[in-house]
Design an enzyme around this catalytic site. Structure first.
Site, PDB file in Angstrom:
ATOM      1  CD  GLU A  17      -2.684   1.157   2.099  1.00 12.03           C
ATOM      2  OE1 GLU A  17      -4.003   0.452   2.420  1.00 12.03           O
ATOM      3  OE2 GLU A  17      -2.784   1.778   3.465  1.00 12.03           O
ATOM      4  CB  ALA A  51      -9.691  11.432   5.341  1.00  6.30           C
ATOM      5  CE1 TYR A 143     -11.206  -0.771   9.474  1.00  5.08           C
ATOM      6  CE2 TYR A 143     -13.427  -2.014   8.684  1.00  5.08           C
ATOM      7  CZ  TYR A 143     -11.983  -1.207   8.556  1.00  5.08           C
ATOM      8  OH  TYR A 143     -12.440   0.536   8.039  1.00  5.08           O
ATOM      9  CE  LYS A 163     -17.067  -4.134   3.885  1.00  3.13           C
ATOM     10  NZ  LYS A 163     -15.854  -2.898   4.777  1.00  3.13           N
ATOM     11  CD  GLN A 174      -7.130  -0.594  10.756  1.00  2.96           C
ATOM     12  OE1 GLN A 174      -5.782  -0.756  10.005  1.00  2.96           O
ATOM     13  NE2 GLN A 174      -7.399   0.069  10.565  1.00  2.96           N
ATOM     14  CD  GLN A 210       5.585   3.585  11.310  1.00  9.19           C
ATOM     15  OE1 GLN A 210       6.662   2.905  11.423  1.00  9.19           O
ATOM     16  NE2 GLN A 210       5.138   2.293  10.597  1.00  9.19           N
TER      17      GLN A 210
HETATM   18  P1  FAD Z   1     -17.656   0.247   6.702  1.00  8.62           P
HETATM   19  O1  FAD Z   1     -17.759  -1.793   6.143  1.00  8.62           O
HETATM   20  O2  FAD Z   1     -18.782   0.786   5.958  1.00  8.62           O
HETATM   21  O3  FAD Z   1     -17.902  -0.162   7.975  1.00  8.62           O
HETATM   22  C1  FAD Z   1     -17.951   1.697   9.106  1.00  8.62           C
HETATM   23  C2  FAD Z   1     -19.519   0.602  10.472  1.00  8.62           C
HETATM   24  O4  FAD Z   1     -19.997   0.787  10.000  1.00  8.62           O
HETATM   25  C3  FAD Z   1     -18.543  -0.831  11.092  1.00  8.62           C
HETATM   26  O5  FAD Z   1     -18.120  -0.004  12.692  1.00  8.62           O
HETATM   27  C4  FAD Z   1     -20.124  -1.578  11.077  1.00  8.62           C
HETATM   28  O6  FAD Z   1     -19.597  -2.364  11.374  1.00  8.62           O
HETATM   29  C5  FAD Z   1     -20.773  -0.708  10.569  1.00  8.62           C
HETATM   30  N1  FAD Z   1     -21.907  -0.775   9.149  1.00  8.62           N
HETATM   31  C6  FAD Z   1     -21.867  -0.968   8.109  1.00  8.62           C
HETATM   32  N2  FAD Z   1     -22.397  -2.011   7.804  1.00  8.62           N
HETATM   33  C7  FAD Z   1     -23.540  -1.357   8.406  1.00  8.62           C
HETATM   34  C8  FAD Z   1     -24.852  -1.622   8.809  1.00  8.62           C
HETATM   35  N3  FAD Z   1     -25.291  -1.870   7.273  1.00  8.62           N
HETATM   36  N4  FAD Z   1     -25.663  -1.577   9.667  1.00  8.62           N
HETATM   37  C9  FAD Z   1     -25.522  -0.771  10.765  1.00  8.62           C
HETATM   38  N5  FAD Z   1     -23.669  -0.436  10.437  1.00  8.62           N
HETATM   39  C10 FAD Z   1     -23.312  -1.221  10.032  1.00  8.62           C
HETATM   40  N6  FAD Z   1      -9.516   5.602   4.851  1.00  8.62           N
HETATM   41  C11 FAD Z   1      -9.276   6.509   3.606  1.00  8.62           C
HETATM   42  O7  FAD Z   1     -10.193   7.432   4.260  1.00  8.62           O
HETATM   43  N7  FAD Z   1      -8.776   6.669   2.974  1.00  8.62           N
HETATM   44  C12 FAD Z   1      -8.224   5.208   2.635  1.00  8.62           C
HETATM   45  O8  FAD Z   1      -7.817   5.624   1.892  1.00  8.62           O
HETATM   46  C13 FAD Z   1      -8.095   3.802   3.768  1.00  8.62           C
HETATM   47  N8  FAD Z   1      -8.260   2.903   3.233  1.00  8.62           N
HETATM   48  C14 FAD Z   1      -8.586   2.337   4.327  1.00  8.62           C
HETATM   49  C15 FAD Z   1      -7.737   0.269   4.073  1.00  8.62           C
HETATM   50  C16 FAD Z   1      -8.151  -0.182   5.066  1.00  8.62           C
HETATM   51  C17 FAD Z   1      -7.008  -1.993   3.948  1.00  8.62           C
HETATM   52  C18 FAD Z   1      -8.469  -0.684   6.281  1.00  8.62           C
HETATM   53  C19 FAD Z   1      -8.297  -1.222   6.647  1.00  8.62           C
HETATM   54  C20 FAD Z   1      -8.984   0.575   6.226  1.00  8.62           C
HETATM   55  C21 FAD Z   1      -8.933   1.743   5.323  1.00  8.62           C
HETATM   56  N9  FAD Z   1      -9.537   3.013   5.668  1.00  8.62           N
HETATM   57  C22 FAD Z   1      -8.857   4.888   4.926  1.00  8.62           C
HETATM   58  C23 FAD Z   1     -10.243   3.269   6.944  1.00  8.62           C
HETATM   59  C24 FAD Z   1     -11.251   3.127   6.392  1.00  8.62           C
HETATM   60  O9  FAD Z   1     -12.238   3.934   6.208  1.00  8.62           O
HETATM   61  C25 FAD Z   1     -12.351   3.224   8.352  1.00  8.62           C
HETATM   62  O10 FAD Z   1     -11.511   2.281   8.324  1.00  8.62           O
HETATM   63  C26 FAD Z   1     -13.528   3.879   8.225  1.00  8.62           C
HETATM   64  O11 FAD Z   1     -13.707   4.378   9.461  1.00  8.62           O
HETATM   65  C27 FAD Z   1     -14.661   1.977   7.576  1.00  8.62           C
HETATM   66  O12 FAD Z   1     -14.278   2.120   6.518  1.00  8.62           O
HETATM   67  P2  FAD Z   1     -15.476   1.003   6.042  1.00  8.62           P
HETATM   68  O13 FAD Z   1     -15.200   0.855   4.788  1.00  8.62           O
HETATM   69  O14 FAD Z   1     -14.882  -0.894   6.737  1.00  8.62           O
HETATM   70  O15 FAD Z   1     -16.664   0.879   7.149  1.00  8.62           O
END
Ligand code: FAD
Length: 299
Positions: A17, A51, A143, A163, A174, A210
């Site tokens: 990444e 972000a 996660y 999802k 993560q 970090q």
């Molecule tokens: P989701 O899958 O939508 O989940 C978010 C939260 O909502 C979780 O607590 C989940 O349990 C809950 N949830 C999901 N669906 C539902 C539902 N239907 N009903 C109720 N609750 C629900 N961020 C950036 O800004 N830029 C990046 O490039 C970036 N890269 C990343 C790469 C990786 C590998 C990881 C692990 C994270 C990255 N992130 C990045 C961070 C990420 O955007 C955040 O962690 C964000 O808060 C959650 O994103 P998600 O896509 O996992 O969200």
């Protein structure tokens, strides 16, 4: 090539990444990094998205396009949706397609302040939307210690299942520092009938700043063994770097030896660190991939 095809061909997928340079950052630096990363022959490189990124944030697409079209390495563009409208996403998907990018890591993005300006609430909404285009391999995030906003890991995994059912082809985790946490997570995920390939996220921790950032952003658990290293070498930059690399190498060898489908290395744009890790794991990864060709005829 779609990432799912790489998973079909290989037992262990290794990816990096990187993040785009800051607005006034030196663009040449990232090209130097890519020159070095290319030699390491990763299966793909993913490029993060700012972000709460807006449509102005095209740096991800530019860099992912460079990775794919100039460096000839498969690329994955991260894409967040929390502040985007469907129109924004349409424009981005068009740009990605025009740039020959076939892989997206579809994310919600972190919720900060009042995030009511977009058309998407969760990553799953974005995934269903992108799926309609039928043009992209879609990865999602997961996660091992639970998403920070979720009360229990079980609830987070139920949401993960929803999802994945929206059209996720593969998952990237993560970062974590205790492999047992990841193995317990995998047990729960398989019990929930989630059966897409899951890559483990590994971040080589090479400086103290970090660690503070990781604590504030994702709250990963630091095992005693890891903290011993930090406490011992925190005032010696080279020693801490080398110990951090060795810790990640040990972590990765254990993961791939336990049958994990792949490792996504958070390089922090540091090719020296990526190089040291790959040097130490490449014979092991090649051995596993070669054996799977011999046994299952993969190519
Ligand atoms: P989701 O899958 O939508 O989940 C978010 C939260 O909502 C979780 O607590 C989940 O349990 C809950 N949830 C999901 N669906 C539902 C539902 N239907 N009903 C109720 N609750 C629900 N961020 C950036 O800004 N830029 C990046 O490039 C970036 N890269 C990343 C790469 C990786 C590998 C990881 C692990 C994270 C990255 N992130 C990045 C961070 C990420 O955007 C955040 O962690 C964000 O808060 C959650 O994103 P998600 O896509 O996992 O969200």
């Amino acid at each position: 090539m779609r990432i799912s095809e790489i998973f079909n061909k290989k037992e262990v997928v290794i990816s990096f990444e990187i993040f785009p340079p800051k607005p006034n950052g030196d663009v040449n630096k990232i090209y130097n990094t890519l020159d070095e990363l290319k030699i390491l022959n990763p299966d793909y490189i993913s490029v993060t998205y700012g972000a709460g990124g807006s449509f102005i944030n095209n740096k991800t697409i530019d860099l992912a396009s460079k990775v794919k079209n100039e460096y000839n390495i498969e690329s994955v563009a991260h894409l967040t949706c929390i502040k985007s409208t469907k129109k924004d996403i349409d424009k981005i998907l068009k740009l990605l397609k025009n740039n020959n990018i076939e892989n997206i890591l579809a994310l919600r993005g972190d919720v900060t302040g009042n995030c009511t300006c977009g058309d998407f609430k969760y990553a799953s909404d974005l995934i269903s939307y992108v799926k309609m285009y039928n043009d992209f391999n879609i990865a999602g995030a997961c996660y091992p210690e639970g998403h920070p906003a979720c009360i229990t890991l079980d609830e987070d995994i139920r949401n993960l299942k929803l999802k994945v059912d929206c059209g996720v082809n593969n998952l990237v985790s993560q970062l974590f520092f205790d492999n047992n946490i990841f193995y317990n997570f995998l047990d729960k995920v398989y019990s929930a009938n989630i059966d897409v390939p899951i890559q483990s996220g590994v971040m080589p921790v090479v400086n103290k700043k970090q660690i503070e950032r990781i604590i504030s952003l994702c709250g990963a658990t630091f095992p005693k063994k890891f903290m011993k290293i930090v406490d011992k070498y925190e005032y010696d930059a080279i020693a801490l770097r080398d110990a951090g690399i060795a810790y990640s190498v040990e972590q990765i060898i254990d993961l791939v030896s336990s049958g994990v489908k792949g490792v996504h290395i958070y390089t922090m744009n540091n090719p020296i660190v990526a190089k040291s890790i790959i040097k130490n794991i490449s014979s092991i990864v090649s051995c596993i991939n070669k054996r799977s060709i011999d046994e299952f005829g993969r190519n």
